[in-house]
Design an enzyme around this catalytic site. Sequence first.
Site, mmCIF file in Angstrom:
data_model
loop_
_atom_site.group_PDB
_atom_site.id
_atom_site.type_symbol
_atom_site.label_atom_id
_atom_site.label_comp_id
_atom_site.label_asym_id
_atom_site.label_seq_id
_atom_site.Cartn_x
_atom_site.Cartn_y
_atom_site.Cartn_z
ATOM 1 N N LYS A 189 -8.277 2.973 -5.809
ATOM 2 C CA LYS A 189 -9.069 3.060 -4.599
ATOM 3 C C LYS A 189 -8.776 4.404 -3.871
ATOM 4 C CE LYS A 189 -9.939 0.835 -0.447
ATOM 5 N NZ LYS A 189 -9.804 -0.713 0.379
ATOM 6 N N THR A 241 -7.709 6.998 -10.694
ATOM 7 C CA THR A 241 -9.080 6.613 -10.209
ATOM 8 C C THR A 241 -8.952 5.226 -9.581
ATOM 9 O OG1 THR A 241 -9.892 5.987 -12.298
ATOM 10 C CG2 THR A 241 -10.575 8.247 -11.585
ATOM 11 N N THR A 287 0.803 -1.175 0.177
ATOM 12 C CA THR A 287 0.123 0.174 0.031
ATOM 13 C C THR A 287 0.948 1.315 0.184
ATOM 14 O OG1 THR A 287 -0.096 0.304 2.484
ATOM 15 C CG2 THR A 287 -1.671 -1.262 1.186
ATOM 16 N N CYS A 288 0.227 2.448 0.039
ATOM 17 C CA CYS A 288 0.917 3.690 0.153
ATOM 18 C C CYS A 288 1.818 3.856 1.242
ATOM 19 C CB CYS A 288 0.168 5.009 -0.316
ATOM 20 S SG CYS A 288 -1.175 5.142 0.943
#
Length: 433
Positions: free
Chosen positions: A208, A206, A69-70
């Site tokens: 999550k 676009t 994830t980020c």
Amino acid sequence: MILFLFRIVVLIMHRYNISRSKNFYAIGLSYKKADAKIRGHFSLSDDARLDLLQQAKDSHIESLVVTSTCNRTEIYGFSEHPFQLIKLLCDNTEGTVDEFQEVAYVYKNKEAINHMFRVGSGLDSQILGDFEIISQLKSSANLSKKYDLLNPFLERLTNAVIQASKRIKTETELSSGATSVSFASVQYILKNIKNVSNKNILLFGTGKIGRNTCENLVKHTKNEHITLINRTKDKAERVAGKFNLIVKDYANLQEELSNSDILIVATGAHRPTIDKHIIQSQKPLLILDLSIPKNVNENVEELSNVTLVHLDYLSQMTDETLEKRKEYIPQAEEIINEVNNEFNAWLETRKFAPTIKALKHKLADFASAELDTQRKKLSDFNEEQANIISKNIIQKITNHFAHHLKDDNISTDDSLELIKKVFQLEESPKVNV
């Protein structure tokens, strides 16, 4: 004879040890020690994730789940040594082992289990109570299962973490209030841009985070001048359709950028997609980069009209909502402990299940041999009754063994070894479960 051996076994004291020839590890890095640049080096694209899973399968890794994830990249899995998992990560990202060692963490067995619970529950999130990681954990486990890389242990653990996450959401207010990276970005815009509803906003990406940001923009800015651009246009159109927004082709990015007052970048590219050379307008432009790796080149800050804000800064924003969430940490930890204890109870049972099964087969062989003998000796031998009696005795014996091994005051490993030795049972595959 069997009952006599059983009595010998149950009178022996035992010592419990979870270790096996393979251990369960959680290896990775997160926002706590790794900045956005380093996290970007270890970020996994969808293709890289598939390559990693295939490499794991080719390397005979038994089971693993990969999340990226980020805020973090992690591998949960089984190996002889954690370096096997670290190598998988480095082979499929731009990160190096030296970089990993400087900022990473490695948890083993119970510590790895505890870490997974805290991550999935939102207690280890950059914004407390942010549960976005749990959906990724679900999809990552499903992907591992498709590659036959999800053993019963890891599948059960993942489900337990999901269960704890659901309970924390419903039984506490740890995730109460609208606080997430996407919401924090909109908060920042509202606090720093006047007349937001009249500004031209361009959302590039676009996925999550992009979708969540779009929803927050529509809800909180009352802006009707929001344009969406995505490399795959139909994805942007699906998001835009929900809110009646404008969609433009990727080829129109520079043109739309010139018309924008606010640019939000939330793409999944592994190289910057925005730099100073495509910014032609001289009017003030606020750029929010919500991507990992960073998708906006820092050279845009050389332009006097541009203000660049990155995800890490937005994640540090705190308010009354976050402070209130902290009150529910003890309640969340109680739920985690309860679900974790249930998982550990299952885990201890699973340790001896293969041995109990093998013992049952061995006793069945004994019974079959004895029935053959009695069948030849007795002319009035009652086959049906003999089978019922022998099955009932076997079930009672194995139940006694299982009950003994479940005793909290008695541990299992030495006991299992003795049972295997006495009954000459075949060794079950050694794996830390």
